[in-house]
Design an enzyme around this catalytic site. Structure first.
Site, PDB file in Angstrom:
ATOM      1  N   HIS A  64      40.684  32.997  40.783  1.00  0.00           N
ATOM      2  CA  HIS A  64      41.929  32.602  41.454  1.00  0.00           C
ATOM      3  C   HIS A  64      41.643  31.474  42.438  1.00  0.00           C
ATOM      4  O   HIS A  64      40.499  31.065  42.632  1.00  0.00           O
ATOM      5  CB  HIS A  64      42.593  33.802  42.136  1.00  0.00           C
ATOM      6  CG  HIS A  64      41.804  34.400  43.262  1.00  0.00           C
ATOM      7  ND1 HIS A  64      40.615  35.060  43.081  1.00  0.00           N
ATOM      8  CD2 HIS A  64      42.056  34.460  44.603  1.00  0.00           C
ATOM      9  CE1 HIS A  64      40.152  35.497  44.238  1.00  0.00           C
ATOM     10  NE2 HIS A  64      41.013  35.137  45.181  1.00  0.00           N
ATOM     11  N   ASP A  68      37.423  31.138  49.061  1.00  0.00           N
ATOM     12  CA  ASP A  68      36.113  31.778  48.950  1.00  0.00           C
ATOM     13  C   ASP A  68      35.698  31.995  47.501  1.00  0.00           C
ATOM     14  O   ASP A  68      34.627  32.555  47.240  1.00  0.00           O
ATOM     15  CB  ASP A  68      36.067  33.093  49.735  1.00  0.00           C
ATOM     16  CG  ASP A  68      37.141  34.094  49.327  1.00  0.00           C
ATOM     17  OD1 ASP A  68      38.156  33.675  48.756  1.00  0.00           O
ATOM     18  OD2 ASP A  68      36.956  35.305  49.589  1.00  0.00           O
ATOM     19  N   HIS A 146      45.965  41.336  42.893  1.00  0.00           N
ATOM     20  CA  HIS A 146      45.662  40.632  44.146  1.00  0.00           C
ATOM     21  C   HIS A 146      46.950  40.039  44.709  1.00  0.00           C
ATOM     22  O   HIS A 146      48.038  40.234  44.134  1.00  0.00           O
ATOM     23  CB  HIS A 146      44.606  39.563  43.886  1.00  0.00           C
ATOM     24  CG  HIS A 146      43.958  39.017  45.113  1.00  0.00           C
ATOM     25  ND1 HIS A 146      43.593  39.803  46.181  1.00  0.00           N
ATOM     26  CD2 HIS A 146      43.613  37.733  45.447  1.00  0.00           C
ATOM     27  CE1 HIS A 146      43.055  39.037  47.112  1.00  0.00           C
ATOM     28  NE2 HIS A 146      43.048  37.791  46.697  1.00  0.00           N
ATOM     29  N   ASP A 214      38.835  39.319  43.182  1.00  0.00           N
ATOM     30  CA  ASP A 214      39.530  40.096  44.207  1.00  0.00           C
ATOM     31  C   ASP A 214      40.588  40.982  43.565  1.00  0.00           C
ATOM     32  O   ASP A 214      41.417  40.486  42.792  1.00  0.00           O
ATOM     33  CB  ASP A 214      40.213  39.166  45.212  1.00  0.00           C
ATOM     34  CG  ASP A 214      39.223  38.390  46.065  1.00  0.00           C
ATOM     35  OD1 ASP A 214      38.010  38.612  45.910  1.00  0.00           O
ATOM     36  OD2 ASP A 214      39.668  37.559  46.877  1.00  0.00           O
TER      37      ASP A 214
END
Length: 309
Positions: A64, A68, A146, A214
């Site tokens: 995504h 990070d 997420h 995530d």
């Protein structure tokens, strides 16, 4: 013997620290095919300390658009360019990631000096990455849970079936590489005997690695990870911060262990460790997951894991 090597380039989440860079995993198999899972900030720093190089990477799968997971992409591409990479590179992920790479980073062959191919992925799907000598590698993906569009990935190796020499010898046939070609259609008459493929082959056990990026605990992740050899799962928080984990689209270490158990995976690797867990504090996540899933590992930067099959 077929094997897969996983190198942790970044095991942390949110922002890089002196202990952990952000999300990035390098997966290298015995045929030399190399996949980068996410490209967090500083990924190439640890890549230069590994046995691989920026020139080895064939495919970058990005989960995504959050920084990070993508902030290391620009540096990687620049390093590939200045060191005169020649072989093509494929970058795949959700539309937001592909748009970021193509437009914001201006990642074009004219600018970089090598061909960049883009694949926009959505929903659920699969892609054959290679087939060599009967061995196959597939990439599969499914939605993660997420706060933004995000995909989880599964890399699945399917080795070719192996001819059992003892089975051939028992019916008076000399083993050799010519047997596979002769039995391409399922059976053949050899030396006066009809030999069937299923009688003389042993299905080879493959391997698979599922990487969540995530995610909160998610049914689609469980299905994607079903019976994986290794599950690399978001484990941002300890159990006391469960509410915060859900609100931010993340998992606790306990969540990761429960998903691993339900999916029936062989091993679990905890990653995306919040920067609030410094030093030995991170072992708290490990202990919480270990209590629920015995084959649990806690990731750290530059860790190397080999999967043999």
């Amino acid at each position: 013997m077929p094997y897969v090597e996983v190198t942790v380039l970044g095991s942390g989440g949110v922002m890089p620290t002196s202990e952990r860079l952000t999300s990035s995993f390098l997966v290298y198999d015995w045929r030399g095919y190399t996949v980068l899972l996410d490209a967090g900030e500083g990924a190439q720093i640890h890549l230069h300390q590994s046995p691989r190089s920026v020139h080895d990477i064939d495919l970058i799968l990005v989960t995504h658009e959050h920084g990070d997971h993508v902030n290391g992409l620009a540096g990687l591409l620049q390093s590939m360019s200045v060191t005169r990479r020649e072989k093509p590179l494929t970058i795949a992920g959700p539309k937001s990631v592909v748009d970021f790479a193509r437009e914001t980073l201006e990642a074009t062959s004219g600018r970089l000096g090598f061909q960049v191919n883009y694949l926009t992925l959505e929903g659920e799907g699969s892609l054959l990455l290679y087939e060599v000598g009967g061995d196959k590698l597939l990439a599969k993906w499914a939605p993660a849970c997420h706060t933004t569009e995000s995909l989880a990935y599964r890399l699945e190796w399917r080795p070719r079936p192996r001819i059992r020499a003892e089975a051939l010898k028992s019916i008076g046939i000399r083993p050799g590489p010519w047997i596979s070609e002769l039995l391409r259609d399922g059976e053949a008459k050899i030396g006066g005997a009809v030999v069937r493929l299923e009688d003389v082959v042993e299905p080879a056990k493959g391997a698979s690695i599922t990487y969540t990026g995530d995610t909160a605990p998610c049914e689609s992740i469980i299905e994607l990870a079903r019976e994986s050899t290794l599950l690399i799962h978001d484990s941002t928080y300890s159990s006391e911060l469960e509410d915060e984990a859900f609100s931010r689209g993340h998992s606790t270490a306990e969540h990761a262990a429960l998903v691993a158990g339900e999916a029936g995976v062989e091993s679990l690797l905890l990653f995306h460790v919040s920067p609030r867990y410094r030093g030995y504090e991170a072992w708290r996540l490990y202990r919480e997951a270990l209590a629920l899933f015995p084959k649990t590992m806690l990731s750290w930067d530059l860790q190397r894991i080999q999967v043999r099959f």
